[in-house]
Write a protein that holds these residues in place. Structure first.
Motif, PDB file in Angstrom:
ATOM      1  N   TYR A  20     -18.918  45.337  -5.380  1.00  0.00           N
ATOM      2  CA  TYR A  20     -19.358  46.734  -5.446  1.00  0.00           C
ATOM      3  C   TYR A  20     -18.921  47.514  -4.212  1.00  0.00           C
ATOM      4  O   TYR A  20     -18.932  46.995  -3.097  1.00  0.00           O
ATOM      5  N   THR A  21     -18.539  48.771  -4.458  1.00  0.00           N
ATOM      6  CA  THR A  21     -18.150  49.667  -3.370  1.00  0.00           C
ATOM      7  C   THR A  21     -19.386  49.999  -2.534  1.00  0.00           C
ATOM      8  O   THR A  21     -20.513  49.740  -2.940  1.00  0.00           O
ATOM      9  N   SER A  22     -19.163  50.596  -1.390  1.00  0.00           N
ATOM     10  CA  SER A  22     -20.261  50.906  -0.469  1.00  0.00           C
ATOM     11  C   SER A  22     -21.189  51.981  -1.016  1.00  0.00           C
ATOM     12  O   SER A  22     -22.352  52.068  -0.634  1.00  0.00           O
ATOM     13  N   GLY A  23     -20.668  52.822  -1.893  1.00  0.00           N
ATOM     14  CA  GLY A  23     -21.483  53.918  -2.404  1.00  0.00           C
ATOM     15  C   GLY A  23     -21.553  55.103  -1.467  1.00  0.00           C
ATOM     16  O   GLY A  23     -22.376  55.996  -1.643  1.00  0.00           O
ATOM     17  N   SER A  24     -20.658  55.138  -0.462  1.00  0.00           N
ATOM     18  CA  SER A  24     -20.691  56.229   0.516  1.00  0.00           C
ATOM     19  C   SER A  24     -20.306  57.568  -0.097  1.00  0.00           C
ATOM     20  O   SER A  24     -20.611  58.620   0.450  1.00  0.00           O
ATOM     21  N   THR A  25     -19.625  57.547  -1.243  1.00  0.00           N
ATOM     22  CA  THR A  25     -19.235  58.804  -1.893  1.00  0.00           C
ATOM     23  C   THR A  25     -19.914  58.950  -3.258  1.00  0.00           C
ATOM     24  O   THR A  25     -19.418  59.633  -4.133  1.00  0.00           O
ATOM     25  N   GLY A  26     -21.050  58.292  -3.438  1.00  0.00           N
ATOM     26  CA  GLY A  26     -21.765  58.374  -4.712  1.00  0.00           C
ATOM     27  C   GLY A  26     -22.398  57.027  -5.051  1.00  0.00           C
ATOM     28  O   GLY A  26     -22.602  56.197  -4.183  1.00  0.00           O
ATOM     29  N   THR A  27     -22.689  56.820  -6.315  1.00  0.00           N
ATOM     30  CA  THR A  27     -23.289  55.561  -6.754  1.00  0.00           C
ATOM     31  C   THR A  27     -22.278  54.426  -6.602  1.00  0.00           C
ATOM     32  O   THR A  27     -21.117  54.588  -6.979  1.00  0.00           O
ATOM     33  N   PRO A  28     -22.699  53.268  -6.053  1.00  0.00           N
ATOM     34  CA  PRO A  28     -21.762  52.137  -5.929  1.00  0.00           C
ATOM     35  C   PRO A  28     -21.180  51.753  -7.291  1.00  0.00           C
ATOM     36  O   PRO A  28     -21.879  51.788  -8.309  1.00  0.00           O
ATOM     37  N   LYS A  29     -19.902  51.420  -7.294  1.00  0.00           N
ATOM     38  CA  LYS A  29     -19.216  51.067  -8.540  1.00  0.00           C
ATOM     39  C   LYS A  29     -18.689  49.637  -8.437  1.00  0.00           C
ATOM     40  O   LYS A  29     -18.194  49.224  -7.388  1.00  0.00           O
ATOM     41  N   GLY A  30     -18.795  48.900  -9.533  1.00  0.00           N
ATOM     42  CA  GLY A  30     -18.289  47.540  -9.574  1.00  0.00           C
ATOM     43  C   GLY A  30     -16.784  47.527  -9.771  1.00  0.00           C
ATOM     44  O   GLY A  30     -16.262  48.203 -10.663  1.00  0.00           O
ATOM     45  N   VAL A  31     -16.080  46.776  -8.937  1.00  0.00           N
ATOM     46  CA  VAL A  31     -14.630  46.628  -9.047  1.00  0.00           C
ATOM     47  C   VAL A  31     -14.351  45.212  -9.542  1.00  0.00           C
ATOM     48  O   VAL A  31     -14.815  44.232  -8.948  1.00  0.00           O
ATOM     49  N   MET A  32     -13.600  45.090 -10.636  1.00  0.00           N
ATOM     50  CA  MET A  32     -13.339  43.800 -11.258  1.00  0.00           C
ATOM     51  C   MET A  32     -12.012  43.232 -10.744  1.00  0.00           C
ATOM     52  O   MET A  32     -10.967  43.875 -10.889  1.00  0.00           O
ATOM     53  N   VAL A  33     -12.050  42.046 -10.167  1.00  0.00           N
ATOM     54  CA  VAL A  33     -10.848  41.425  -9.596  1.00  0.00           C
ATOM     55  C   VAL A  33     -10.492  40.187 -10.419  1.00  0.00           C
ATOM     56  O   VAL A  33     -11.315  39.294 -10.599  1.00  0.00           O
ATOM     57  N   GLU A  34      -9.257  40.167 -10.905  1.00  0.00           N
ATOM     58  CA  GLU A  34      -8.800  39.054 -11.737  1.00  0.00           C
ATOM     59  C   GLU A  34      -8.332  37.881 -10.883  1.00  0.00           C
ATOM     60  O   GLU A  34      -7.936  38.050  -9.724  1.00  0.00           O
TER      61      GLU A  34
END
Length: 204
Positions: free
Chosen positions: A83-97
């Motif tokens: 998950y992103t830090s959420g510093s620019t909004g709601t944290p978002k999950g990033v999917m890594v293959e």
């Protein structure tokens, strides 16, 4: 074939619960610290594997892994979600293959650990993307990984007290600022052969 989602118990409870609710994992592997960080309400809708039980749930499972191809798994399947830090909004999950992670680690091995000496220190949270590659990079290359207690991190930041020169130190600009202060008065060898900085705006 399962992707993992790292949850750092040092993070605020609200942040952990938000990530858990958004990702909705089927299984949660934790110890007492993890349970305490999340609180009992967060554990209601997920199957919990407690690492501190006398008989682990996997004790009766086969010791060998299933054949990935028989399960239809490929390099395009997920290795982890971070998950992103959420510093620019709601944290978002990033999917890594798996393919992306493996390609990065092969590059890392060739670039930093081919003549493995002192490996790397783990200075970043494993819930931070750079922490994931710091964790796996030296281990897959057969190099050392030094786990640094977060409380003692400032004093042990670069192994300066024992004159150790790491193959690679990966850190944020905030960590680099602290390291610079430590190095101003240091007369010993350089703490690392390579320095990788990211995760924040770089300080001039």
């Amino acid at each position: 074939g399962g992707a993992y989602l790292p949850l750092d118990p040092a993070y605020p409870c609200a942040r952990l619960r938000q990530v858990l609710a958004d990702a909705a994992p089927r299984l949660l592997v934790c110890d007492a610290a993890g349970r305490a960080a999340l609180g009992p309400e967060a554990l209601v809708d997920v199957t919990v594997v407690d690492l501190e039980t006398a008989t682990p749930v996997w004790a009766e499972l086969p010791a060998s892994d299933p054949e990935p191809r028989a399960l239809g798994l490929t390099a395009r399947h997920l290795a982890y979600v971070i998950y992103t830090s959420g510093s620019t909004g709601t944290p978002k999950g990033v999917m890594v293959e798996h393919g992306s992670l493996v390609n990065y680690l092969h590059w890392s091995d060739r670039s930093h650990y081919e003549e493995a000496g002192n490996g790397s220190p783990m200075l970043l949270s494993f819930s931070f993307d750079a922490g994931v590659t710091t964790l796996f990079g030296p281990l897959l290359a057969g190099a050392k990984l030094r786990l640094v207690n977060p409380i003692a991190q400032i004093h042990a930041l670069a192994g300066l007290e024992d004159g150790q020169t790491y193959d690679l130190i990966k850190l944020t600009p905030s960590h680099l600022s602290l390291l610079n202060k430590r190095l101003e008065a240091d007369k010993g060898p350089a703490p690392t052969r390579a320095l990788m900085v990211g995760g924040e705006a770089l300080i001039p």
